[in-house]
Design a protein around this motif. Structure first.
Motif, PDB file in Angstrom:
ATOM      1  N   GLN A 162       0.849  -1.187   0.000  1.00 29.70           N
ATOM      2  CA  GLN A 162       0.000   0.000   0.000  1.00 29.70           C
ATOM      3  C   GLN A 162       0.886   1.238   0.000  1.00 29.70           C
ATOM      4  OE1 GLN A 162      -2.415   0.591   3.495  1.00 29.70           O
ATOM      5  NE2 GLN A 162      -3.875   1.892   2.418  1.00 29.70           N
ATOM      6  N   ILE A 163       0.539   2.194  -0.857  1.00 27.76           N
ATOM      7  CA  ILE A 163       1.304   3.433  -0.971  1.00 27.76           C
ATOM      8  C   ILE A 163       0.348   4.608  -0.883  1.00 27.76           C
ATOM      9  CG2 ILE A 163       2.910   4.777  -2.391  1.00 27.76           C
ATOM     10  CD1 ILE A 163       3.569   2.162  -3.867  1.00 27.76           C
ATOM     11  N   GLY A 164       0.709   5.619  -0.103  1.00 32.92           N
ATOM     12  CA  GLY A 164      -0.065   6.851  -0.024  1.00 32.92           C
ATOM     13  C   GLY A 164       0.877   8.046  -0.118  1.00 32.92           C
ATOM     14  N   VAL A 165       0.501   9.058  -0.888  1.00 32.58           N
ATOM     15  CA  VAL A 165       1.378  10.199  -1.155  1.00 32.58           C
ATOM     16  C   VAL A 165       0.793  11.460  -0.527  1.00 32.58           C
ATOM     17  CG1 VAL A 165       2.557  11.535  -2.932  1.00 32.58           C
ATOM     18  CG2 VAL A 165       2.033   9.114  -3.332  1.00 32.58           C
ATOM     19  N   PHE A 166       1.574  12.102   0.342  1.00 29.74           N
ATOM     20  CA  PHE A 166       1.152  13.342   0.990  1.00 29.74           C
ATOM     21  C   PHE A 166       1.643  14.569   0.230  1.00 29.74           C
ATOM     22  CE2 PHE A 166       1.313  10.177   4.403  1.00 29.74           C
ATOM     23  CZ  PHE A 166       0.054  10.335   4.957  1.00 29.74           C
TER      24      PHE A 166
END
Length: 315
Positions: free
Chosen positions: A193-197
């Motif tokens: 899982q990858i999330g970009v801020f």
């Protein structure tokens, strides 16, 4: 072990293992255990899982046996662990099969955070890593490239100043290329899982085409095709501050998240799994978080052992 496993069968199997490992075990005990195992296929399955975990525990070298797991919980004999339904402790610490053990991976990683811990690391290029609970990371920098290998767990990455050497993050068979960014990577059983801020990242797996994620977006990459991209919650990395922020989160999901921060087993009855909770819960004190859940919903928290907690319907 939280899905499809009867906790009472786990306790019974633990008692049988403890009994058969005692000094005064008799032939009658062995025969009675065999009858219990043959009485139900589920009994035999749980027995085999626990026996494998016991063997993995016994095969640990002395330096691993003195790891943070056992130091934190005090000196316990193997018989005590099993008598308490200690498979919950062993499974949480070792995982199924010693090769994928969290103890092993943290033991030999360049950087690691134990269960219930977070750790900030500043790399030589200015990149900042924050390791979440039960995380293991290797860092390989040379003259031509910079590589971060996530072996287990979850990291929050804030890249440093750009330089000629490309930065790559490897996780679960895929490669992430960040562009001036802040993002998290979580390695799960069969997916990443990858999330970009901030900024953007590019994900590539095998010989497949790259997939780009912009700020405010997240996706979970597995063995299938291109996954759906969804909005990223601004609270997705609040674990860095020791908090779990739940927004209409189901109890089953709450349990799944909280269990990452404590040793042993946390599960819930099917009758309360779909209840939803909203609130801020401390990850640095999971007992306090469980107590807060019981105040917020019509549930009770039952501690069957120090390492086995169950969320049940309040009658």
């Amino acid at each position: 072990m939280t899905n499809g496993v009867d906790p009472m069968v786990v306790r019974e199997a633990g008692r049988w293992l403890a009994r058969l490992g005692s000094e005064d075990v008799t032939e009658a005990d062995h025969q009675a255990c065999q009858r219990w195992r043959r009485a139900d296929p589920h009994h035999e399955w749980v027995w085999q899982q626990m026996a494998a975990l016991q063997n993995a525990f016994q095969s640990l070298p002395s330096h691993a046996s003195r790891s943070d797991l056992l130091e934190r919980r005090g000196a316990l004999s193997r018989r005590q662990l099993l008598g308490w339904g200690g498979v919950t402790l062993l499974s949480g610490a070792l995982g199924y099969g010693g090769v994928r053990s969290g103890v092993w991976q943290r033991q030999w990683a360049d950087y690691a955070a134990g269960v219930g811990e977070t750790r900030a690391v500043a790399l030589s290029d200015g990149t900042r890593l924050v390791l979440n609970t039960d995380t293991a990371v290797d860092v390989r920098f040379d003259e031509t490239a910079r590589e971060i290998l996530l072996r287990r767990g979850e990291i929050l990455v804030t890249t440093g100043a750009r330089e000629a050497r490309p930065l790559r993050v490897r996780s679960g068979g895929g490669v992430i290329r960040p562009v001036g960014t802040r993002f998290f990577v979580r390695l799960m059983d069969r997916a990443t899982q990858i999330g970009v801020f901030e900024g953007a990242v590019e994900w590539r797996q095998g010989g497949g085409s790259p997939v780009s994620l912009a700020a405010g977006r997240q996706a979970t990459f597995g063995a299938g095709g291109i996954p759906p991209v969804s909005a990223l919650s601004v609270n997705a990395a609040e674990w860095e501050n020791g908090r779990l922020i739940a927004e209409r989160m189901t109890v089953s999901r709450f349990v799944e998240e909280l269990a990452r921060y404590r040793y042993g087993l946390v599960d819930c009855e099917p009758g309360v799994a779909a209840l939803r909770v909203t609130g801020v819960f401390p990850l640095t004190d999971t007992d306090q978080a469980l107590a807060a859940l019981a105040r917020a919903l019509p549930v009770k928290v039952t501690y069957y052992t120090p390492f086995w907690v169950r969320i049940e319907k309040k009658h």
